[in-house]
Design a protein around this motif. Structure first.
Motif, PDB file in Angstrom:
ATOM      1  N   ASN A  45       0.858  -1.179   0.000  1.00 41.57           N
ATOM      2  CA  ASN A  45       0.000   0.000   0.000  1.00 41.57           C
ATOM      3  C   ASN A  45       0.896   1.232   0.000  1.00 41.57           C
ATOM      4  N   PRO A  46       1.095   1.863  -1.156  1.00 45.94           N
ATOM      5  CA  PRO A  46       2.045   2.983  -1.228  1.00 45.94           C
ATOM      6  C   PRO A  46       1.677   4.152  -0.331  1.00 45.94           C
ATOM      7  N   SER A  47       0.380   4.388  -0.093  1.00 43.72           N
ATOM      8  CA  SER A  47      -0.009   5.493   0.788  1.00 43.72           C
ATOM      9  C   SER A  47       0.548   5.281   2.189  1.00 43.72           C
ATOM     10  N   ALA A  48       0.393   4.062   2.713  1.00 43.00           N
ATOM     11  CA  ALA A  48       0.904   3.774   4.059  1.00 43.00           C
ATOM     12  C   ALA A  48       2.428   3.815   4.092  1.00 43.00           C
ATOM     13  N   GLN A  49       3.058   3.366   3.013  1.00 44.61           N
ATOM     14  CA  GLN A  49       4.518   3.320   3.000  1.00 44.61           C
ATOM     15  C   GLN A  49       5.152   4.703   3.021  1.00 44.61           C
ATOM     16  N   VAL A  50       4.466   5.691   2.429  1.00 44.10           N
ATOM     17  CA  VAL A  50       5.036   7.047   2.442  1.00 44.10           C
ATOM     18  C   VAL A  50       4.491   7.864   3.600  1.00 44.10           C
ATOM     19  N   GLY A  51       3.718   7.246   4.483  1.00 46.48           N
ATOM     20  CA  GLY A  51       3.249   7.927   5.683  1.00 46.48           C
ATOM     21  C   GLY A  51       1.964   8.704   5.535  1.00 46.48           C
ATOM     22  N   MET A  52       1.156   8.397   4.519  1.00 51.03           N
ATOM     23  CA  MET A  52      -0.140   9.069   4.341  1.00 51.03           C
ATOM     24  C   MET A  52      -1.227   8.243   5.009  1.00 51.03           C
ATOM     25  N   ASN A  53      -1.985   8.886   5.880  1.00 49.90           N
ATOM     26  CA  ASN A  53      -3.051   8.204   6.618  1.00 49.90           C
ATOM     27  C   ASN A  53      -4.372   8.397   5.871  1.00 49.90           C
ATOM     28  N   ILE A  54      -4.791   7.377   5.099  1.00 52.92           N
ATOM     29  CA  ILE A  54      -6.031   7.426   4.327  1.00 52.92           C
ATOM     30  C   ILE A  54      -7.044   6.523   5.026  1.00 52.92           C
ATOM     31  N   PRO A  55      -8.132   7.057   5.568  1.00 54.20           N
ATOM     32  CA  PRO A  55      -9.048   6.268   6.408  1.00 54.20           C
ATOM     33  C   PRO A  55     -10.043   5.442   5.596  1.00 54.20           C
ATOM     34  N   ASN A  56      -9.516   4.475   4.821  1.00 57.96           N
ATOM     35  CA  ASN A  56     -10.406   3.666   3.990  1.00 57.96           C
ATOM     36  C   ASN A  56     -10.197   2.166   4.154  1.00 57.96           C
ATOM     37  N   ASN A  57      -9.441   1.774   5.167  1.00 58.51           N
ATOM     38  CA  ASN A  57      -9.113   0.360   5.289  1.00 58.51           C
ATOM     39  C   ASN A  57      -9.782  -0.323   6.471  1.00 58.51           C
ATOM     40  N   SER A  58     -10.994   0.117   6.820  1.00 60.17           N
ATOM     41  CA  SER A  58     -11.757  -0.567   7.859  1.00 60.17           C
ATOM     42  C   SER A  58     -13.113  -0.934   7.295  1.00 60.17           C
ATOM     43  N   GLY A  59     -13.785  -1.858   7.920  1.00 64.94           N
ATOM     44  CA  GLY A  59     -15.106  -2.257   7.438  1.00 64.94           C
ATOM     45  C   GLY A  59     -15.210  -3.748   7.248  1.00 64.94           C
ATOM     46  N   GLY A  60     -16.140  -4.166   6.441  1.00 67.08           N
ATOM     47  CA  GLY A  60     -16.441  -5.586   6.299  1.00 67.08           C
ATOM     48  C   GLY A  60     -15.942  -6.192   5.019  1.00 67.08           C
ATOM     49  N   PHE A  61     -14.742  -5.849   4.561  1.00 70.64           N
ATOM     50  CA  PHE A  61     -14.192  -6.419   3.341  1.00 70.64           C
ATOM     51  C   PHE A  61     -13.504  -7.741   3.632  1.00 70.64           C
ATOM     52  N   ALA A  62     -13.609  -8.671   2.677  1.00 68.49           N
ATOM     53  CA  ALA A  62     -12.887  -9.929   2.812  1.00 68.49           C
ATOM     54  C   ALA A  62     -11.383  -9.698   2.716  1.00 68.49           C
ATOM     55  N   ASP A  63     -10.963  -8.729   1.884  1.00 69.72           N
ATOM     56  CA  ASP A  63      -9.547  -8.404   1.726  1.00 69.72           C
ATOM     57  C   ASP A  63      -9.343  -6.936   2.088  1.00 69.72           C
ATOM     58  N   PRO A  64      -8.686  -6.645   3.215  1.00 65.45           N
ATOM     59  CA  PRO A  64      -8.500  -5.245   3.625  1.00 65.45           C
ATOM     60  C   PRO A  64      -7.572  -4.471   2.701  1.00 65.45           C
ATOM     61  N   ASN A  65      -6.934  -5.142   1.731  1.00 58.89           N
ATOM     62  CA  ASN A  65      -6.017  -4.474   0.814  1.00 58.89           C
ATOM     63  C   ASN A  65      -6.699  -4.027  -0.480  1.00 58.89           C
ATOM     64  N   PHE A  66      -8.015  -4.086  -0.514  1.00 60.22           N
ATOM     65  CA  PHE A  66      -8.724  -3.737  -1.747  1.00 60.22           C
ATOM     66  C   PHE A  66      -8.490  -2.284  -2.133  1.00 60.22           C
ATOM     67  N   GLY A  69      -3.397   1.896  -2.791  1.00 51.37           N
ATOM     68  CA  GLY A  69      -3.126   2.817  -3.890  1.00 51.37           C
ATOM     69  C   GLY A  69      -2.875   4.216  -3.374  1.00 51.37           C
ATOM     70  N   LEU A  70      -2.504   5.098  -4.272  1.00 50.85           N
ATOM     71  CA  LEU A  70      -2.235   6.492  -3.921  1.00 50.85           C
ATOM     72  C   LEU A  70      -3.469   7.353  -4.156  1.00 50.85           C
ATOM     73  N   PRO A  71      -3.697   8.353  -3.307  1.00 48.09           N
ATOM     74  CA  PRO A  71      -4.818   9.273  -3.539  1.00 48.09           C
ATOM     75  C   PRO A  71      -4.549  10.149  -4.758  1.00 48.09           C
ATOM     76  N   ARG A  72      -5.613  10.778  -5.220  1.00 45.02           N
ATOM     77  CA  ARG A  72      -5.477  11.708  -6.334  1.00 45.02           C
ATOM     78  C   ARG A  72      -4.849  13.009  -5.825  1.00 45.02           C
ATOM     79  N   ILE A  73      -3.806  13.463  -6.497  1.00 45.46           N
ATOM     80  CA  ILE A  73      -3.119  14.706  -6.137  1.00 45.46           C
ATOM     81  C   ILE A  73      -3.377  15.710  -7.252  1.00 45.46           C
ATOM     82  N   SER A  74      -4.150  16.760  -6.939  1.00 41.03           N
ATOM     83  CA  SER A  74      -4.455  17.808  -7.917  1.00 41.03           C
ATOM     84  C   SER A  74      -3.665  19.062  -7.558  1.00 41.03           C
ATOM     85  N   ILE A  75      -2.857  19.542  -8.506  1.00 38.55           N
ATOM     86  CA  ILE A  75      -2.021  20.722  -8.306  1.00 38.55           C
ATOM     87  C   ILE A  75      -2.365  21.703  -9.418  1.00 38.55           C
TER      88      ILE A  75
END
Length: 459
Positions: A45-66, A69-75
Motif C-alpha cells: 500500500n504505497p499510501s501507508a509506506q510514504v506515511g499518508m493516513n487514508i481512512p479507507n481500510n476498515s469495514g467488512g471487506f474480505a480483503d482489507p487491501n482492496f 493505492g495512492l490518492p489523487r493529487i491535484s495541483i
C-alpha cells in the motif's frame, strides 16, 4: 486493469393456435466487473509506506487491501496524479416474461406481463482512495488571501504541495460490500387497429412499478428535515422508514397513441400522409443512482470533505470548517476600521489530511434525497404532414412537443455564500423532483428519394 465475466440462461416456450399465440420465458443473467490498479489486493500500500493516513481500510471487506493505492493529487496548473479507482460490481437479474398475441379482424392485440428481481452487489465508492487539492493558497500573500485571490495573483500550487499544505481533501469510500435489491414488474395492453385501408390506429396502456432499491443488511442512510436541534436528521431503514428510504411510486401509467391517415389520393391531398402520436415515459433508472449514494454514507462509508478555513475582507468570520492551514497574523484597515486576522497553524497536511472537519460536523453525510421523490415524467406529442412532390421529393412539415414534470433538481440547502446555515451539519447535496420543462419545435424537411445511388436531404 479491468476484468469482466458473465453467464446467462434462457428458458422459454412458444405456443400457437390459429390467430392466437403465447410466448413465455425465464431469464437469468449475471455480470461481474472488477477494476484494479497495480496495488489492489496486494501486500503493498504505497499510501501507508510514504506515511499518508487514508481512512479507507476498515469495514467488512474480505480483503482489507482492496483500497491499496495512492490518492489523487491535484495541483493547479500541473497534471494531476492518480491511481485507477478500484471497484467491483456484480449485476444479476432474474426475470419472467409472458405475452399473448391475438389477431381478430382488423385488430392485432397483444397482452403482456414482466417481472424482474435485480441484484446489484458492489465494493467501492465515488472516491475511495481520497484526493488532495493544492491551489497555491497557503503560499499566497495575506492580502490576496483576504481578497479571495489566494493562489491566483500570488502563491504557487506546487510550493503548497512541497510544503504538504492542501487547500482541501475529500474521500468517499464504502467500508462494506453493498447488496442492493430491487423488484420490478409491468403489464401492458396494445392494439394495432387497421380501421380502414387508409387509416391505422395504434394505442396501448402500460403500467410500470420500479421499487426503490433496498440493501440486504439495511446499510442505507438518508437525511430528512427535522424539528430537532439540527435542521436535518439521519434516518436508516426501520422504525417507520421504508427499506429503500424513498417512498415508491404506484401511479406510473404510460398510455401511448399513434395514427397514420392517408386522405383521398387526388387534388391537394394526392400522395399525402398525416401522422401523429402521444406518449408518456418515465425516468426509471434514477432509483439505482439513489441507492448507490445512500449506501455510501456514514457510518457505512468514510465520507469527508475537508477545506481550509479562509476568512476574507467581506466575511472575516465565516462558519468554521474545523480545518486550518498555516497563515501568519495580518492587520489591515478598511472603511469600517482596523482588523486583525489571527495566525493559524495547519491541522491537516499530506500525512494527515482527513478528520479535521469531524470536530465541527456531527453529521458528515454529503448527499441526501427527498423521501417523497417522484420519478421524472415526460409527455411527448407530435403531428406530421408528409407529401410527395415532383422529382421524387418527400416534403415533411411537423410539430414536436414535450412537457416534463417531476424533473431532477440538486441543491445545497446547508450552504450560503457566507457559510453554513446549520454549522453542525457538513455541506451536502439535496436531490428532489421539483422542476418541469416545456418544449415546442417546428420541423421542416425535404428528402429526395434514392435515384441511381444518389440520395439528398435537407432539414
Amino acid at each position: 486493469a479491468t476484468e469482466t465475466g458473465g453467464n446467462g440462461l434462457n428458458v422459454g416456450y412458444t405456443i400457437g393456435y390459429g390467430r392466437l399465440s403465447n410466448n413465455a420465458s425465464v431469464n437469468w443473467n449475471r455480470l461481474n466487473t472488477e477494476v484494479r490498479n497495480y496495488f489492489t489486493n496486494t501486500s503493498t500500500n504505497p499510501s501507508a509506506q510514504v506515511g499518508m493516513n487514508i481512512p479507507n481500510n476498515s469495514g467488512g471487506f474480505a480483503d482489507p487491501n482492496f483500497y491499496n493505492g495512492l490518492p489523487r493529487i491535484s495541483i493547479n496548473n500541473y497534471q494531476s496524479l492518480s491511481n485507477t479507482t478500484p471497484s467491483q460490481l456484480i449485476n444479476q437479474t432474474i426475470s419472467f416474461s409472458d405475452f399473448v398475441s391475438w389477431r381478430h379482424k382488423q385488430h392485432n392485440l397483444r397482452f403482456g406481463v414482466d417481472v424482474r428481481r435485480v441484484h446489484a452487489d458492489s465494493i467501492g465508492g465515488n472516491n475511495p482512495l481520497g484526493s488532495f487539492a493544492f491551489t497555491g493558497y497557503a503560499t499566497s500573500s495575506p492580502q490576496d488571501q483576504l481578497n479571495g485571490d489566494g493562489g491566483r495573483t500570488s502563491g504557487d500550487a506546487f510550493a503548497d504541495f512541497l510544503l504538504g499544505l492542501p487547500n482541501s481533501t475529500s474521500i468517499q469510500a464504502g467500508l462494506f460490500k453493498t447488496y442492493l435489491r430491487e423488484n420490478v414488474y409491468d403489464w401492458y395492453v396494445l392494439d394495432d387497429w387497421r380501421i380502414k385501408s387508409n387509416l391505422t390506429l395504434n394505442y396501448s396502456l402500460r403500467y410500470e412499478y420500479f421499487g426503490p432499491y433496498s440493501e440486504k443488511n439495511d446499510r442505507l442512510v438518508n437525511l430528512v428535515p427535522s424539528n430537532g436541534p439540527l435542521t436535518y436528521a439521519v434516518v436508516m431503514p426501520g422504525s417507520g422508514n421504508g427499506a429503500g428510504l424513498v417512498h415508491p411510486n404506484h401511479t406510473m401509467y404510460a398510455p401511448r397513441l399513434g395514427f397514420a391517415y392517408r386522405p383521398k389520393n387526388s387534388g391537394w391531398t394526392k400522395d399525402t400522409v398525416v401522422r401523429g402520436g402521444y406518449s408518456i415515459m418515465y425516468n426509471t433508472g434514477q432509483y439505482a443512482t439513489f441507492a448507490r449514494n445512500l449506501s455510501h454514507q456514514p457510518p457505512f462509508a468514510q465520507t469527508q470533505n475537508n477545506s481550509a478555513y479562509a476568512p476574507t475582507t467581506s466575511n472575516l468570520n465565516p462558519t468554521p470548517t474545523g480545518c486550518t492551514t498555516t497563515q501568519s497574523a495580518y492587520t489591515y484597515t478598511d472603511s469600517s476600521g482596523t482588523h486583525t486576522r489571527p495566525a493559524t497553524t495547519a491541522n491537516f497536511d499530506l500525512a494527515n489530511g482527513f478528520g479535521c472537519a469531524a470536530s465541527t460536523y456531527s453529521i458528515q453525510n454529503n448527499w441526501a434525497v427527498d423521501p417523497n421523490y417522484r420519478l421524472g415524467m415526460v409527455q411527448l406529442y407530435n403531428l406530421n404532414l408528409q407529401r410527395t412532390i415532383p422529382l421524387g421529393i418527400v416534403l415533411n412539415i411537423g410539430y414536436n412537443g414535450s412537457k416534463g414534470a417531476n424533473l431532477d433538481v440538486v441543491g445545497a440547502p446547508n450552504v450560503t455564500p457566507n457559510g453554513l446555515t446549520t454549522p453542525g451539519i457538513a455541506p451536502f447535496d439535496w436531490e428532489e423532483s421539483a422542476a418541469g420543462s416545456h418544449a415546442n419545435a417546428l420541423v421542416v424537411s425535404a428528402q429526395k428519394r434514392q435515384s441511381r445511388g444518389d440520395r439528398k436531404s435537407v432539414v
